[in-house]
Design a protein around this motif. Structure first.
Motif, short mmCIF file in Angstrom:
data_model
loop_
_atom_site.label_atom_id
_atom_site.label_comp_id
_atom_site.label_asym_id
_atom_site.label_seq_id
_atom_site.Cartn_x
_atom_site.Cartn_y
_atom_site.Cartn_z
N PHE A 251 38.07 31.97 40.31
CA PHE A 251 38.34 31.83 38.88
C PHE A 251 39.74 32.38 38.59
CE2 PHE A 251 33.99 30.90 39.02
CZ PHE A 251 33.56 30.40 37.80
N ASN A 252 40.18 32.24 37.34
CA ASN A 252 41.56 32.57 36.97
C ASN A 252 41.99 33.91 37.56
OD1 ASN A 252 40.40 30.74 34.86
ND2 ASN A 252 42.53 30.79 34.15
N THR A 253 43.07 33.86 38.32
CA THR A 253 43.61 35.03 39.00
C THR A 253 45.07 35.21 38.60
OG1 THR A 253 42.09 34.68 40.85
CG2 THR A 253 43.97 36.10 41.26
N TYR A 254 45.49 36.45 38.43
CA TYR A 254 46.85 36.73 38.00
C TYR A 254 47.36 37.96 38.73
CZ TYR A 254 45.02 40.68 35.40
OH TYR A 254 44.43 41.87 35.08
N VAL B 198 48.52 30.47 31.90
CA VAL B 198 48.59 31.14 30.60
C VAL B 198 49.12 32.56 30.71
CG1 VAL B 198 46.14 31.84 30.70
CG2 VAL B 198 47.30 31.62 28.49
N VAL B 199 48.75 33.32 31.73
CA VAL B 199 49.23 34.70 31.84
C VAL B 199 50.73 34.72 32.05
CG1 VAL B 199 49.19 36.80 33.24
CG2 VAL B 199 47.03 35.67 32.62
N SER B 200 51.22 33.93 33.01
CA SER B 200 52.66 33.94 33.27
C SER B 200 53.45 33.41 32.08
CB SER B 200 52.98 33.14 34.54
OG SER B 200 52.42 31.85 34.47
N GLY C 46 46.06 45.54 35.02
CA GLY C 46 46.60 44.41 35.76
C GLY C 46 47.76 43.73 35.04
N LEU C 47 47.64 43.58 33.73
CA LEU C 47 48.72 42.96 32.97
C LEU C 47 49.97 43.83 32.96
CD1 LEU C 47 46.88 41.38 29.89
CD2 LEU C 47 48.02 40.17 31.77
N ARG C 48 49.80 45.16 32.89
CA ARG C 48 50.98 46.04 32.95
C ARG C 48 51.71 45.88 34.28
NH1 ARG C 48 47.25 49.64 30.52
NH2 ARG C 48 47.72 49.98 28.30
N ARG C 49 50.96 45.84 35.37
CA ARG C 49 51.60 45.65 36.69
C ARG C 49 52.31 44.30 36.76
NH1 ARG C 49 46.89 47.52 41.02
NH2 ARG C 49 45.98 49.21 39.77
N ALA D 4 51.75 20.21 29.89
CA ALA D 4 51.03 20.76 28.77
C ALA D 4 49.73 21.42 29.14
CB ALA D 4 50.73 19.65 27.78
N ALA D 5 49.22 21.16 30.30
CA ALA D 5 47.92 21.71 30.68
C ALA D 5 48.00 23.18 31.06
CB ALA D 5 47.33 20.92 31.83
N LEU D 6 49.00 23.89 30.56
CA LEU D 6 49.25 25.24 31.05
C LEU D 6 48.07 26.17 30.83
CD1 LEU D 6 50.39 27.98 29.25
CD2 LEU D 6 51.65 26.15 28.19
N LEU D 7 47.31 26.01 29.75
CA LEU D 7 46.24 26.97 29.50
C LEU D 7 45.06 26.75 30.42
CD1 LEU D 7 46.25 27.39 25.65
CD2 LEU D 7 47.37 28.72 27.42
N ALA D 8 45.06 25.68 31.17
CA ALA D 8 43.94 25.44 32.07
C ALA D 8 44.00 26.32 33.30
CB ALA D 8 43.94 23.98 32.51
N GLY D 9 45.21 26.75 33.69
CA GLY D 9 45.37 27.45 34.95
C GLY D 9 44.66 28.74 35.02
#
Length: 344
Positions: free
Chosen positions: A173-176, A187-189, A297-300, A339-344
């Motif tokens: 699933f979505n990994t960042y 979406v995160v990037s 995780g978001l701070r890193r 445009a499909a960026l939020l799917a990633g």
């Protein structure tokens, strides 16, 4: 162990290679660098336990010496990448997976397929568990990735049943985390790039669609647990904490230290409205669950992007110019489909 990692110079693959080296394994990293980056593995090249092979696994997969495990991660994984390269995405999911399975069969190696939550499509069951067969549009713009992974799962089980190959399937699933490309369209990037650049954050729809975000270190731990197990899977690996895209935008703004300004566009075609893994199998069969909270995780990840201002500035310019994240109404294969960026 001597472990072959396809897609080893990619975002997740490079972290996996690094962890394998750190624990004392030998690693053969195979990548054609079409979406992976040489910089991701630069620090590993000096190790006598690390070997890099520049190969396109859809054409061949030649490795000298023994192999104990094959970790098959090769594939475009972000929407801009697979929408820009639809035929290559289908090829690596089919021919590339078969080549990797043949190699595992020859060596008697454990084979682990990095599949995806995209096999569930826009799910009618929530949260998603492994016995759900999915709701996938086989001819939509996202189908080149979804169906490539669904075929990869099918051929993996065929090699297991017909030839006795020791296989396992992980549905990621979505990994960042660090080493995501600033321009990968996820979406995160994209949110971090826009926040760090003082730009409005682009949201598709009203922002109520949900995702579940797993930090890359946790995901690598799951991959290693699967490699060392005898599980066939598929097993979901992701963070079951569900957040809306609007909530993520607010959190990114707080971490970046900037007020959140958003711009809204129409949802892309076939963009999943909900995404959350049921990880009961991962907990019971692998002894795994994510440990890193999203704020940490978001701070890193934000710190990693902030250390690459030129890359961030270029990605921000692309977002402003519509090269990433333009409203989605084009047919498969066109660059407007970023445009499909939020799917990633």
């Amino acid at each position: 162990m001597r472990v072959l990692v396809t897609g080893g110079a990619g975002f997740i693959g490079s972290h996996l290679c690094e962890r394998l080296i750190a624990r004392g394994d030998q690693v053969v990293c195979v990548d054609d660098l079409s979406s992976g980056r040489h910089d991701n593995i630069a620090d590993l090249l000096g190790s006598d336990r690390f070997e890099f092979l520049h190969q396109d696994i859809t054409e061949r997969l030649d490795v000298e010496g023994s192999v104990d495990a094959v970790m098959h991660l090769a594939s475009p994984a972000s929407p801009p990448d697979y929408l820009r390269r639809p035929l290559e995405t289908l090829a690596v999911g089919s021919r590339g997976t078969e080549n990797a399975l043949r190699l595992a069969h020859r060596h008697g190696a454990r084979f682990v397929l990095a599949s995806t939550s995209e096999v569930y499509g826009d799910p009618a069951i929530h949260p998603q568990c492994e016995d759900y067969w999915g709701n996938v549009n086989p001819v939509g713009p996202r189908s080149v990735y979804d169906e490539a992974k669904r075929y990869a799962e099918a051929v993996t089980f065929a090699y297991r049943r017909a030839l006795g190959v020791d296989t396992g399937i992980v549905r990621i699933f979505n990994t960042y985390g660090p080493r995501m490309r600033a321009d990968d369209g996820r979406v995160v990037s994209s949110f971090l790039v826009q926040a760090l650049s003082g730009e409005p954050l682009t949201i598709y729809g009203d922002g109520s669609q949900t995702r579940s975000f797993c930090y890359v270190d946790d995901l690598v731990t799951a991959l290693l647990a699967m490699m060392e197990s005898g599980e066939a899977g598929p097993i979901n690996c992701g963070n079951p904490q569900e957040r809306t895209v609007a909530e993520l935008a607010t959190l990114v703004g707080e971490i970046a230290g900037c007020p959140v300004v958003t711009e809204h566009h129409d949802l892309p075609q076939d963009d999943p409205t909900r995404r959350r893994p049921d990880i009961a199998l991962a907990r019971t069969r692998l002894g795994w669950s994510p440990q890193i909270e999203i704020e940490d995780g978001l701070r890193r990840t934000a710190a990693w992007f902030a250390s690459r201002p030129e890359e961030v500035a270029a990605a921000a310019a692309d977002l402003r110019g519509g090269q990433l994240g333009a409203p989605h109404d084009a047919q498969p294969g066109g660059h407007d489909q970023h445009a499909a960026l939020l799917a990633g």
